[in-house]
Design a protein around this motif. Structure first.
Motif, PDB file in Angstrom:
ATOM      1  N   GLU A   1       0.828  -1.207   0.000  1.00 40.37           N
ATOM      2  CA  GLU A   1       0.000   0.000   0.000  1.00 40.37           C
ATOM      3  C   GLU A   1       0.865   1.261   0.000  1.00 40.37           C
ATOM      4  OE1 GLU A   1      -3.008  -0.041   3.074  1.00 40.37           O
ATOM      5  OE2 GLU A   1      -3.398  -2.174   2.740  1.00 40.37           O
ATOM      6  N   HIS A   2       1.906   1.290   0.808  1.00 37.17           N
ATOM      7  CA  HIS A   2       2.804   2.446   0.834  1.00 37.17           C
ATOM      8  C   HIS A   2       3.449   2.663  -0.540  1.00 37.17           C
ATOM      9  CE1 HIS A   2       3.446   4.233   4.911  1.00 37.17           C
ATOM     10  NE2 HIS A   2       2.878   3.116   5.331  1.00 37.17           N
ATOM     11  N   LEU A   3       3.888   1.585  -1.155  1.00 35.25           N
ATOM     12  CA  LEU A   3       4.509   1.697  -2.483  1.00 35.25           C
ATOM     13  C   LEU A   3       3.489   2.156  -3.516  1.00 35.25           C
ATOM     14  CD1 LEU A   3       6.569  -1.602  -2.282  1.00 35.25           C
ATOM     15  CD2 LEU A   3       7.537   0.709  -2.273  1.00 35.25           C
ATOM     16  N   LEU A   4       2.279   1.638  -3.427  1.00 36.53           N
ATOM     17  CA  LEU A   4       1.219   2.027  -4.356  1.00 36.53           C
ATOM     18  C   LEU A   4       0.913   3.521  -4.245  1.00 36.53           C
ATOM     19  CD1 LEU A   4      -0.681   0.561  -6.422  1.00 36.53           C
ATOM     20  CD2 LEU A   4      -2.370   0.435  -4.574  1.00 36.53           C
ATOM     21  N   CYS A   5       1.046   4.062  -3.040  1.00 37.58           N
ATOM     22  CA  CYS A   5       0.814   5.498  -2.826  1.00 37.58           C
ATOM     23  C   CYS A   5       1.967   6.356  -3.343  1.00 37.58           C
ATOM     24  CB  CYS A   5       0.594   5.780  -1.345  1.00 37.58           C
ATOM     25  SG  CYS A   5      -1.034   5.276  -0.744  1.00 37.58           S
ATOM     26  N   GLY A   6       3.130   5.734  -3.610  1.00 37.21           N
ATOM     27  CA  GLY A   6       4.239   6.484  -4.185  1.00 37.21           C
ATOM     28  C   GLY A   6       5.550   6.441  -3.436  1.00 37.21           C
ATOM     29  N   ALA A   7       5.603   5.714  -2.323  1.00 39.58           N
ATOM     30  CA  ALA A   7       6.859   5.635  -1.573  1.00 39.58           C
ATOM     31  C   ALA A   7       7.926   4.887  -2.371  1.00 39.58           C
ATOM     32  CB  ALA A   7       6.632   4.936  -0.239  1.00 39.58           C
ATOM     33  N   THR A   8       9.181   5.271  -2.189  1.00 40.04           N
ATOM     34  CA  THR A   8      10.305   4.584  -2.825  1.00 40.04           C
ATOM     35  C   THR A   8      11.002   3.654  -1.842  1.00 40.04           C
ATOM     36  OG1 THR A   8      10.670   6.368  -4.416  1.00 40.04           O
ATOM     37  CG2 THR A   8      12.526   4.899  -3.982  1.00 40.04           C
ATOM     38  N   MET A   9      11.245   4.143  -0.626  1.00 40.26           N
ATOM     39  CA  MET A   9      11.806   3.317   0.448  1.00 40.26           C
ATOM     40  C   MET A   9      10.776   3.222   1.561  1.00 40.26           C
ATOM     41  SD  MET A   9      15.032   2.507  -0.444  1.00 40.26           S
ATOM     42  CE  MET A   9      16.106   2.285   0.981  1.00 40.26           C
ATOM     43  N   LEU A  10      10.937   2.213   2.429  1.00 41.73           N
ATOM     44  CA  LEU A  10       9.969   1.951   3.492  1.00 41.73           C
ATOM     45  C   LEU A  10      10.687   1.735   4.816  1.00 41.73           C
ATOM     46  CD1 LEU A  10       7.801  -0.691   1.581  1.00 41.73           C
ATOM     47  CD2 LEU A  10       7.334   1.761   1.784  1.00 41.73           C
ATOM     48  N   GLN A  11      10.153   2.323   5.881  1.00 39.23           N
ATOM     49  CA  GLN A  11      10.738   2.135   7.211  1.00 39.23           C
ATOM     50  C   GLN A  11       9.751   1.417   8.130  1.00 39.23           C
ATOM     51  OE1 GLN A  11      12.216   5.880   8.718  1.00 39.23           O
ATOM     52  NE2 GLN A  11      13.905   5.928   7.251  1.00 39.23           N
ATOM     53  N   VAL A  12      10.282   0.475   8.902  1.00 41.67           N
ATOM     54  CA  VAL A  12       9.483  -0.315   9.831  1.00 41.67           C
ATOM     55  C   VAL A  12       9.888   0.070  11.248  1.00 41.67           C
ATOM     56  CG1 VAL A  12       8.816  -2.648  10.531  1.00 41.67           C
ATOM     57  CG2 VAL A  12       9.423  -2.191   8.139  1.00 41.67           C
ATOM     58  N   GLY A  13       8.903   0.436  12.077  1.00 39.41           N
ATOM     59  CA  GLY A  13       9.195   0.883  13.427  1.00 39.41           C
ATOM     60  C   GLY A  13       8.600  -0.010  14.497  1.00 39.41           C
ATOM     61  N   THR A  14       7.314   0.179  14.783  1.00 42.80           N
ATOM     62  CA  THR A  14       6.667  -0.555  15.876  1.00 42.80           C
ATOM     63  C   THR A  14       6.811  -2.057  15.716  1.00 42.80           C
ATOM     64  OG1 THR A  14       5.084   1.225  16.325  1.00 42.80           O
ATOM     65  CG2 THR A  14       4.455  -1.002  17.010  1.00 42.80           C
ATOM     66  N   GLU A  15       6.602  -2.569  14.514  1.00 39.02           N
ATOM     67  CA  GLU A  15       6.669  -4.021  14.320  1.00 39.02           C
ATOM     68  C   GLU A  15       8.090  -4.543  14.475  1.00 39.02           C
ATOM     69  OE1 GLU A  15       4.557  -7.475  14.204  1.00 39.02           O
ATOM     70  OE2 GLU A  15       3.785  -5.418  14.246  1.00 39.02           O
ATOM     71  N   LEU A  16       9.082  -3.740  14.112  1.00 37.04           N
ATOM     72  CA  LEU A  16      10.479  -4.111  14.350  1.00 37.04           C
ATOM     73  C   LEU A  16      10.744  -4.177  15.845  1.00 37.04           C
ATOM     74  CD1 LEU A  16      13.487  -4.525  13.609  1.00 37.04           C
ATOM     75  CD2 LEU A  16      13.658  -2.032  13.292  1.00 37.04           C
ATOM     76  N   TYR A  17      10.205  -3.236  16.596  1.00 34.96           N
ATOM     77  CA  TYR A  17      10.368  -3.241  18.049  1.00 34.96           C
ATOM     78  C   TYR A  17       9.768  -4.509  18.648  1.00 34.96           C
ATOM     79  CZ  TYR A  17      10.389  -1.404  22.842  1.00 34.96           C
ATOM     80  OH  TYR A  17      10.624  -1.225  24.184  1.00 34.96           O
ATOM     81  N   LYS A  18       8.601  -4.903  18.149  1.00 39.98           N
ATOM     82  CA  LYS A  18       7.905  -6.052  18.710  1.00 39.98           C
ATOM     83  C   LYS A  18       8.515  -7.379  18.277  1.00 39.98           C
ATOM     84  CE  LYS A  18       3.358  -3.852  19.226  1.00 39.98           C
ATOM     85  NZ  LYS A  18       1.902  -3.953  18.928  1.00 39.98           N
ATOM     86  N   GLU A  19       8.993  -7.454  17.038  1.00 41.53           N
ATOM     87  CA  GLU A  19       9.359  -8.739  16.431  1.00 41.53           C
ATOM     88  C   GLU A  19      10.855  -8.956  16.287  1.00 41.53           C
ATOM     89  OE1 GLU A  19       7.933 -10.902  12.277  1.00 41.53           O
ATOM     90  OE2 GLU A  19       6.608  -9.446  13.229  1.00 41.53           O
ATOM     91  N   GLY A  20      11.625  -7.872  16.295  1.00 37.88           N
ATOM     92  CA  GLY A  20      13.060  -8.001  16.063  1.00 37.88           C
ATOM     93  C   GLY A  20      13.386  -7.986  14.576  1.00 37.88           C
ATOM     94  N   VAL A  21      14.678  -8.121  14.245  1.00 39.54           N
ATOM     95  CA  VAL A  21      15.108  -7.935  12.853  1.00 39.54           C
ATOM     96  C   VAL A  21      14.590  -9.019  11.915  1.00 39.54           C
ATOM     97  CG1 VAL A  21      17.166  -6.609  13.469  1.00 39.54           C
ATOM     98  CG2 VAL A  21      17.312  -9.102  13.316  1.00 39.54           C
ATOM     99  N   SER A  22      14.091 -10.128  12.449  1.00 36.40           N
ATOM    100  CA  SER A  22      13.517 -11.160  11.570  1.00 36.40           C
ATOM    101  C   SER A  22      12.270 -10.656  10.860  1.00 36.40           C
ATOM    102  CB  SER A  22      13.180 -12.417  12.373  1.00 36.40           C
ATOM    103  OG  SER A  22      12.173 -12.144  13.335  1.00 36.40           O
ATOM    104  N   VAL A  23      11.722  -9.537  11.317  1.00 35.48           N
ATOM    105  CA  VAL A  23      10.529  -8.977  10.670  1.00 35.48           C
ATOM    106  C   VAL A  23      10.783  -8.698   9.191  1.00 35.48           C
ATOM    107  CG1 VAL A  23      11.045  -6.540  11.181  1.00 35.48           C
ATOM    108  CG2 VAL A  23       8.684  -7.265  10.921  1.00 35.48           C
ATOM    109  N   PHE A  24      12.014  -8.332   8.851  1.00 32.79           N
ATOM    110  CA  PHE A  24      12.307  -7.991   7.456  1.00 32.79           C
ATOM    111  C   PHE A  24      12.179  -9.208   6.539  1.00 32.79           C
ATOM    112  CE2 PHE A  24      14.670  -4.666   9.837  1.00 32.79           C
ATOM    113  CZ  PHE A  24      14.004  -3.558   9.335  1.00 32.79           C
ATOM    114  N   ASP A  25      12.618 -10.376   6.991  1.00 31.37           N
ATOM    115  CA  ASP A  25      12.461 -11.600   6.193  1.00 31.37           C
ATOM    116  C   ASP A  25      10.990 -11.837   5.885  1.00 31.37           C
ATOM    117  OD1 ASP A  25      15.267 -13.348   6.488  1.00 31.37           O
ATOM    118  OD2 ASP A  25      14.887 -12.036   8.177  1.00 31.37           O
ATOM    119  N   ARG A  26      10.165 -11.725   6.917  1.00 29.71           N
ATOM    120  CA  ARG A  26       8.741 -12.028   6.749  1.00 29.71           C
ATOM    121  C   ARG A  26       8.049 -11.032   5.831  1.00 29.71           C
ATOM    122  NH1 ARG A  26       4.430  -9.968   8.796  1.00 29.71           N
ATOM    123  NH2 ARG A  26       5.427  -8.865  10.536  1.00 29.71           N
ATOM    124  N   ILE A  27       8.256  -9.746   6.064  1.00 31.91           N
ATOM    125  CA  ILE A  27       7.559  -8.745   5.260  1.00 31.91           C
ATOM    126  C   ILE A  27       8.004  -8.803   3.805  1.00 31.91           C
ATOM    127  CG2 ILE A  27       7.185  -6.274   4.929  1.00 31.91           C
ATOM    128  CD1 ILE A  27       7.278  -5.873   7.889  1.00 31.91           C
TER     129      ILE A  27
END
Length: 314
Positions: free
Chosen positions: A262-288
């Motif tokens: 959705e963020h990319l569809l709206c026009g974003a080029t890069m994406l930052q993960v905050g709250t979910e990274l705090y909750k899940e740790g760096v493995s969140v990037f693999d999943r997303i």
């Protein structure tokens, strides 16, 4: 053909558009190293002040069902700590992905002082000026004070020639989107980051009949799922108003691959993960990343550019 998440930003190709949001998993070298070794394509440092800050009293962060509330108070190890880290990394990994370096002074003069030090340093990555932080008592944060927003950027670009982006708070009115964009378009910014947390929310523990964080009598910035619709609106509003040379980093409520889409569809080029990274740790990037690829492949997209910014209206 499998979907590729390759993303070009400032003439550099990142393997994917993901990174941490400043303030999350980036306070010290241990956390920064963990980010650098994760599936995120790059990282941004904790927003730094000139000197080390302990931040607000605990508890100052609280996870809630749809996100988080915090009033951290800019705890950080100080400007020189993070600048040394990113410069040492450049020397150690000369072909590595460029890092992002965030500054958030407590005054205009402090910001200018730190940016001058970045300008005079060997750092060749990307600098972010956090304009969604306090101004002076009784005044709104810098990006809500439009006269000051133009004034500080004018002063910055009198001397700053390296790549610079700005972190923005959420705006809620079309007139504010228009005014902010007209100011930002006057300067050679490389990106705007939409958004920082939604300020001064209040979360209540009904059993204790109490707030859940100590600073500011419980008032704090909201993050996570709560803020995704506001984040998407700001990404879209600035994508359609800013010069094409100013890219958008989408931040706010990215918990799944669908949120990233959705963020990319709206026009974003890069994406930052905050709250979910705090909750899940760096493995969140693999999943997303896996979830985003699955969505793209289901839709027949082989690259992000095939759909980025192409949000349909009714």
């Amino acid at each position: 053909m499998p979907a590729s998440l390759a993303t070009t930003f400032l003439n550099h190709t990142y393997e994917n558009p993901f990174m941490n949001a400043s303030g999350v998993h980036c306070k010290d070298t241990k956390e920064l190293n963990e980010l650098d070794n994760s599936k995120s394509s790059t990282f941004i440092t904790k927003s730094s002040t000139s000197l080390k800050r302990e931040g607000n009293p605990e508890p100052r962060y609280f996870s809630v069902p749809l996100g988080s509330i915090n009033s951290m108070g800019l705890p950080n190890e100080g400007f020189n700590y993070y600048l040394k880290y990113v410069i040492d990394r450049q020397q150690r990994m000369p072909k590595g992905n460029p890092a992002f370096f965030s500054v958030a002074g407590m005054s205009v003069d402090e910001n200018l002082k730190m940016l001058k030090a970045v300008q005079d340093s060997d750092f060749n990555g990307v600098t972010e000026l956090n304009l969604s932080c306090p101004n002076v008592p009784g005044k709104p944060q810098v990006a809500y004070d439009f006269d000051l927003l133009g004034e500080i950027l004018q002063k910055v670009f009198e001397f700053f020639t390296k790549p610079l982006g700005v972190k923005l708070p959420p705006y809620f009115d079309f007139a504010h989107f228009d005014t902010a964009a007209s100011i930002l378009n006057r300067f050679p910014l490389v990106y705007v980051n939409c958004i920082n947390s939604i300020g001064n929310g209040l979360y209540i523990d009904i059993e204790k009949e109490s707030v859940v964080i100590k600073p500011k009598n419980g008032f704090g910035g909201l993050g996570g799922e709560y803020i995704k619709p506001t984040a998407l609106a700001n990404v879209r509003a600035f994508y359609t108003r800013l010069n094409p040379s100013i890219k958008i980093i989408g931040t706010g409520g990215i918990r799944t691959g669908g949120d990233a889409f959705e963020h990319l569809l709206c026009g974003a080029t890069m994406l930052q993960v905050g709250t979910e990274l705090y909750k899940e740790g760096v493995s969140v990037f693999d999943r997303i990343e896996r979830e985003l690829k699955e969505i793209m492949e289901k839709k027949g997209y082989t690259s992000i550019e095939q759909f980025r910014g192409k949000l349909r209206t009714l």
